[in-house]
Design an enzyme around this catalytic site. Structure first.
Site, PDB file in Angstrom:
ATOM      1  N   LYS A  22      50.002  37.732  52.227  1.00  0.00           N
ATOM      2  CA  LYS A  22      49.608  39.110  51.892  1.00  0.00           C
ATOM      3  C   LYS A  22      48.113  39.165  51.571  1.00  0.00           C
ATOM      4  O   LYS A  22      47.388  40.027  52.068  1.00  0.00           O
ATOM      5  CB  LYS A  22      50.422  39.584  50.676  1.00  0.00           C
ATOM      6  CG  LYS A  22      49.833  40.774  49.947  1.00  0.00           C
ATOM      7  CD  LYS A  22      50.624  41.163  48.728  1.00  0.00           C
ATOM      8  CE  LYS A  22      50.299  40.432  47.453  1.00  0.00           C
ATOM      9  NZ  LYS A  22      49.082  40.850  46.729  1.00  0.00           N
ATOM     10  N   ASN A  23      47.653  38.207  50.752  1.00  0.00           N
ATOM     11  CA  ASN A  23      46.270  38.265  50.282  1.00  0.00           C
ATOM     12  C   ASN A  23      45.254  37.835  51.341  1.00  0.00           C
ATOM     13  O   ASN A  23      44.053  37.935  51.129  1.00  0.00           O
ATOM     14  CB  ASN A  23      46.113  37.438  48.997  1.00  0.00           C
ATOM     15  CG  ASN A  23      46.790  38.133  47.821  1.00  0.00           C
ATOM     16  OD1 ASN A  23      47.207  39.288  47.946  1.00  0.00           O
ATOM     17  ND2 ASN A  23      46.920  37.450  46.713  1.00  0.00           N
ATOM     18  N   ARG A  94      45.075  47.888  44.852  1.00  0.00           N
ATOM     19  CA  ARG A  94      43.656  47.699  44.524  1.00  0.00           C
ATOM     20  C   ARG A  94      42.835  47.164  45.683  1.00  0.00           C
ATOM     21  O   ARG A  94      41.636  47.413  45.767  1.00  0.00           O
ATOM     22  CB  ARG A  94      43.520  46.727  43.356  1.00  0.00           C
ATOM     23  CG  ARG A  94      44.219  47.140  42.104  1.00  0.00           C
ATOM     24  CD  ARG A  94      44.006  46.085  41.063  1.00  0.00           C
ATOM     25  NE  ARG A  94      42.613  45.684  41.039  1.00  0.00           N
ATOM     26  CZ  ARG A  94      41.672  46.297  40.349  1.00  0.00           C
ATOM     27  NH1 ARG A  94      41.978  47.323  39.599  1.00  0.00           N
ATOM     28  NH2 ARG A  94      40.434  45.881  40.398  1.00  0.00           N
ATOM     29  N   CYS A 118      45.087  47.596  35.878  1.00  0.00           N
ATOM     30  CA  CYS A 118      46.490  47.413  36.263  1.00  0.00           C
ATOM     31  C   CYS A 118      47.173  46.576  35.198  1.00  0.00           C
ATOM     32  O   CYS A 118      46.542  46.172  34.222  1.00  0.00           O
ATOM     33  CB  CYS A 118      46.615  46.818  37.658  1.00  0.00           C
ATOM     34  SG  CYS A 118      46.414  45.058  37.730  1.00  0.00           S
ATOM     35  N   ARG A 123      40.430  44.551  35.401  1.00  0.00           N
ATOM     36  CA  ARG A 123      40.030  44.319  36.787  1.00  0.00           C
ATOM     37  C   ARG A 123      38.901  45.239  37.281  1.00  0.00           C
ATOM     38  O   ARG A 123      39.096  46.053  38.194  1.00  0.00           O
ATOM     39  CB  ARG A 123      41.256  44.419  37.703  1.00  0.00           C
ATOM     40  CG  ARG A 123      42.348  43.452  37.282  1.00  0.00           C
ATOM     41  CD  ARG A 123      43.526  43.481  38.195  1.00  0.00           C
ATOM     42  NE  ARG A 123      43.293  42.760  39.432  1.00  0.00           N
ATOM     43  CZ  ARG A 123      44.200  42.619  40.393  1.00  0.00           C
ATOM     44  NH1 ARG A 123      45.389  43.150  40.249  1.00  0.00           N
ATOM     45  NH2 ARG A 123      43.929  41.947  41.479  1.00  0.00           N
ATOM     46  N   SER A 165      34.727  35.652  42.031  1.00  0.00           N
ATOM     47  CA  SER A 165      35.719  36.706  42.300  1.00  0.00           C
ATOM     48  C   SER A 165      36.122  36.664  43.768  1.00  0.00           C
ATOM     49  O   SER A 165      35.268  36.648  44.654  1.00  0.00           O
ATOM     50  CB  SER A 165      35.117  38.072  41.953  1.00  0.00           C
ATOM     51  OG  SER A 165      35.738  39.099  42.706  1.00  0.00           O
ATOM     52  N   VAL A 166      37.429  36.671  43.997  1.00  0.00           N
ATOM     53  CA  VAL A 166      37.963  36.678  45.359  1.00  0.00           C
ATOM     54  C   VAL A 166      37.540  37.969  46.060  1.00  0.00           C
ATOM     55  O   VAL A 166      36.917  37.961  47.126  1.00  0.00           O
ATOM     56  CB  VAL A 166      39.516  36.553  45.332  1.00  0.00           C
ATOM     57  CG1 VAL A 166      40.108  36.741  46.713  1.00  0.00           C
ATOM     58  CG2 VAL A 166      39.921  35.213  44.738  1.00  0.00           C
ATOM     59  N   ASP A 308      48.290  33.248  40.296  1.00  0.00           N
ATOM     60  CA  ASP A 308      49.435  33.894  40.954  1.00  0.00           C
ATOM     61  C   ASP A 308      50.706  33.047  40.913  1.00  0.00           C
ATOM     62  O   ASP A 308      51.764  33.498  41.359  1.00  0.00           O
ATOM     63  CB  ASP A 308      49.095  34.234  42.416  1.00  0.00           C
ATOM     64  CG  ASP A 308      48.091  35.367  42.512  1.00  0.00           C
ATOM     65  OD1 ASP A 308      47.851  36.036  41.490  1.00  0.00           O
ATOM     66  OD2 ASP A 308      47.535  35.574  43.609  1.00  0.00           O
ATOM     67  N   ILE A 330      42.161  33.522  34.151  1.00  0.00           N
ATOM     68  CA  ILE A 330      41.640  34.464  35.150  1.00  0.00           C
ATOM     69  C   ILE A 330      41.809  35.909  34.678  1.00  0.00           C
ATOM     70  O   ILE A 330      40.856  36.680  34.669  1.00  0.00           O
ATOM     71  CB  ILE A 330      42.339  34.273  36.522  1.00  0.00           C
ATOM     72  CG1 ILE A 330      42.223  32.815  36.997  1.00  0.00           C
ATOM     73  CG2 ILE A 330      41.765  35.238  37.569  1.00  0.00           C
ATOM     74  CD1 ILE A 330      40.853  32.373  37.456  1.00  0.00           C
ATOM     75  N   ARG A 400      56.178  44.676  46.829  1.00  0.00           N
ATOM     76  CA  ARG A 400      54.754  44.723  47.191  1.00  0.00           C
ATOM     77  C   ARG A 400      54.306  43.426  47.844  1.00  0.00           C
ATOM     78  O   ARG A 400      53.314  43.398  48.556  1.00  0.00           O
ATOM     79  CB  ARG A 400      53.904  44.965  45.939  1.00  0.00           C
ATOM     80  CG  ARG A 400      54.130  46.318  45.319  1.00  0.00           C
ATOM     81  CD  ARG A 400      53.189  46.541  44.193  1.00  0.00           C
ATOM     82  NE  ARG A 400      51.812  46.380  44.666  1.00  0.00           N
ATOM     83  CZ  ARG A 400      50.750  46.429  43.894  1.00  0.00           C
ATOM     84  NH1 ARG A 400      50.887  46.629  42.618  1.00  0.00           N
ATOM     85  NH2 ARG A 400      49.548  46.275  44.400  1.00  0.00           N
TER      86      ARG A 400
END
Ligand code: EPU
Length: 419
Positions: A22-23, A94, A118, A123, A165-166, A308, A330, A400
Site C-alpha cells: 500500500k505504502n 493523508r 490522525c 503528523r 520523513s518518508v 508499522d 516515530i 484501509r
C-alpha cells in the site's frame, strides 16, 4: 457498522500470499500524474488505494482498476486537469498530500488540503513544505489549504532534511524529478517503498542516484511517457503474518509472493525473539515457537524496526518470557492498542514513550475497539491467540490497508468472520 468475530486458539495451517505494498502504491499513484500512461501491477485492493484513485479522477486523470488482476491503468489526457486536492479526500487518506509535489512540478501550481492530525499523532507536513520552498515554490496556507506556486518551474538545489520523513522525501523526489538542474536531498528516508518510487521515476526518464541517505536527482528531458511498473510486496503485511505464524502455526506456514532481498533490516528482531524462519527465493517459512524470548527495542526509520509493526510485535511479546520493552520513537500517540490488549488480559505498562510488556500472559476474548490500521490488526492477532470469542469494532481501519485479511486467515483454518 461492521465487526469481526474471532474464535481464538485455532492452529493455522497452509500458505499465505502477500499483496502489493500500500505504502509503495500510494506515492507511485501520485507520481502517475507526471506520466502520460501508466499500467501498475500488483496493487493491493484496499480502501486507501481506492481513495487515491478517486483523487486522481478528481484531478482529471482517467483510471481503470482491473480488480481480478490487481492492475490499475491511468491515462493523463492533459485536458481539464485540476490542480486541487480537496479536503474531503485528503482528510480520509493523508497520502493525498503527495500529489502536491507532482502537480506543482508539472503544472506550476497546486492547492492541496492540509491533512490534519490522525489517531497516531499530529503528523504535520512542515518538512514537505520546507523541501518545496527550497526548490523555489511560493507557499501560503489559507483556509486549511496549502497554496503552492512555481510560475517559472522549480529549480534544483541542496536540501538537508532536519529529520527523516518518508512522505517529505517522497514529495521532494516527485517535485525534484522535473526541477531544472540538479537536486541533492540529504538525510532522506530510505524505505524500500522510496526505492520503488525511484525505480518508477527512473522509468519516467529521471536520473536518480542514491547513496546512503543522500539522493541526487538530475533533470532530464521527459517526452511522451508510457510505462508499466510492478509494485513491491507489502513488507508490513509480511511481518504481520510472520507474527501470526510464529504464534499459531500447526507446524510451519509458508508465506509467499515476497522478495527477501528487498527487506534488509539492521537487526533481525523476530529471530532474536526466537522465531525460526527459512528464506527461500520468493517465500519464507515460519515455524511455530513455544518459547519466545523477551526483547528491548525502539521503532526507527528503515532499516530500523518499523513503527508499522510495533502493535503486532507487542502482541507477540505478550507471549514471550520476561519483561520486554518497546520504545515508540516515530509517532507520539501510537499505543492506542494497549488499553484494548489489557482488556484481553495483557500485562502492559506505558511510561513516557516506552511500553513494558510482561509475559507470557494468557489472553481471553473480549469486545474491543480498533483505532487505526496497525492497532486494528494487532487486535486480530490477539483475538487469534485468545481463549473464547473476540469481537472487534470499527474494522473499517483494517480495510484501509489489509487486502483479503479474513480470506487469507480463513484459508489457514482461522475462525474469523465479518458481521
Ligand atoms: N513529520 C514531521 N513533519 C513532516 C513530516 C513528518 O514532523 O513534515 C514527523 C511525523 O509526525 C512523524 C515522523 O515525522 O512523527 C515520521 O513521519 P513520516 O513522514 O515518515 O510518515 P508518513 O510519510 O506520514 C509513512 C507511512 C506510515 C508510516 C510512516 C513511518 C505511507 C502512506 N505512510 O507515513 O504508514 O507509519 O511513514 O514509517 O507511506 C501505515 O501504513 O499504517 C502508516 C501509518
Amino acid at each position: 457498522m461492521q465487526k469481526l468475530i474471532i474464535k481464538g486458539k485455532k492452529e493455522l495451517t497452509g500458505k499465505i500470499s502477500i499483496s502489493g505494498s500500500k505504502n509503495s502504491t500510494l506515492p507511485i499513484l501520485a507520481a502517475s500524474i507526471l506520466a502520460d500512461q501508466v499500467r501498475l501491477k500488483n496493487i493491493p485492493l484496499v480502501k486507501d488505494i481506492f481513495t487515491m484513485v478517486e483523487l486522481l479522477n478528481y484531478i482529471g486523470l482517467k483510471t481503470k482498476i482491473i480488480k481480478k488482476k490487481n492492475i490499475i491503468e491511468i491515462k493523463n489526457k492533459k485536458k481539464n486537469i485540476s490542480t486541487l486536492a480537496p479536503y474531503k479526500l485528503v482528510k480520509t487518506m493523508r497520502a493525498g498530500v503527495l500529489v502536491l509535489g507532482s502537480l506543482l512540478t508539472k503544472y506550476g501550481k497546486a492547492k492541496v488540503s492540509l491533512p490534519g492530525g490522525c489517531a497516531i499523532g499530529s503528523r504535520p507536513v512542515d518538512l514537505h513544505l520546507y523541501a518545496l520552498k527550497k526548490l523555489g515554490a511560493k507557499i501560503k496556507i489559507k483556509d486549511g489549504y496549502i497554496l503552492a506556486e512555481a510560475k517559472n518551474g522549480l529549480k534544483g538545489t541542496i536540501i538537508n532534511f532536519p529529520s527523516i520523513s518518508v512522505g517529505a522525501t517522497e514529495n521532494a523526489l516527485l517535485a525534484a524529478s522535473r526541477a531544472r538542474g540538479k537536486t541533492i536531498l540529504k538525510n532522506c528516508a530510505v524505505e524500500p517503498e522510496i526505492k520503488d518510487l525511484i525505480i518508477f521515476l527512473k522509468k519516467l526518464g529521471s536520473s536518480i542516484y542514491m547513496k546512503g541517505r543522500t539522493i541526487t536527482i538530475l533533470q532530464n528531458k521527459i517526452n511522451n511517457t508510457k510505462i508499466t511498473h510492478e509494485v513491491i510486496f507489502d513488507r508490513i503485511e509480511l511481518g504481520t503474518y510472520m507474527i501470526a505464524s510464529a504464534l499459531l502455526a500447526k507446524n510451519k506456514i509458508e508465506i509467499d509472493k515476497i522478495n527477501p532481498k528487498i527487506n534488509k533490516r539492521k537487526k533481525d528482531v523476530l529471530r532474536k525473539i526466537g522465531i525460526q524462519k527459512k528464506k527461500k527465493k520468493s517465500s519464507i517459512i515460519i515455524k511455530r515457537n513455544k518459547k519466545l524470548k523477551k526483547i528491548t527495542i525502539s521503532t526507527e526509520p528503515y532499516p530500523g524496526f518499523p513503527t508499522d509493526l510495533q502493535a503486532q510485535l507487542m502482541v507477540l511479546l505478550t507471549q514471550a518470557y520476561g519483561v520486554s520493552k518497546i520504545r515508540e520513537d516515530i509517532f507520539e500517540n501510537r499505543f492506542m492498542h494497549v488499553p484494548e490488549l489489557k482488556r484481553m488480559g495483557a500485562q502492559i505498562e506505558i511510561k513516557n514513550k516506552t511500553a513494558f510488556i510482561n509475559g507470557p500472559t494468557k489472553l481471553t476474548g473480549a469486545e474491543v475497539m480498533a483505532t487505526d490500521l496497525r492497532a486494528s490488526v494487532s487486535l486480530v492477532l490477539a483475538g487469534l491467540i485468545a481463549e473464547n470469542r473476540t469481537i472487534i469494532n470499527r474494522i473499517y481501519h483494517l480495510d484501509r490497508g489489509y487486502e483479503f485479511l479474513e480470506r487469507k486467515l480463513k484459508n489457514c483454518k482461522a475462525e474469523i468472520k465479518r458481521i
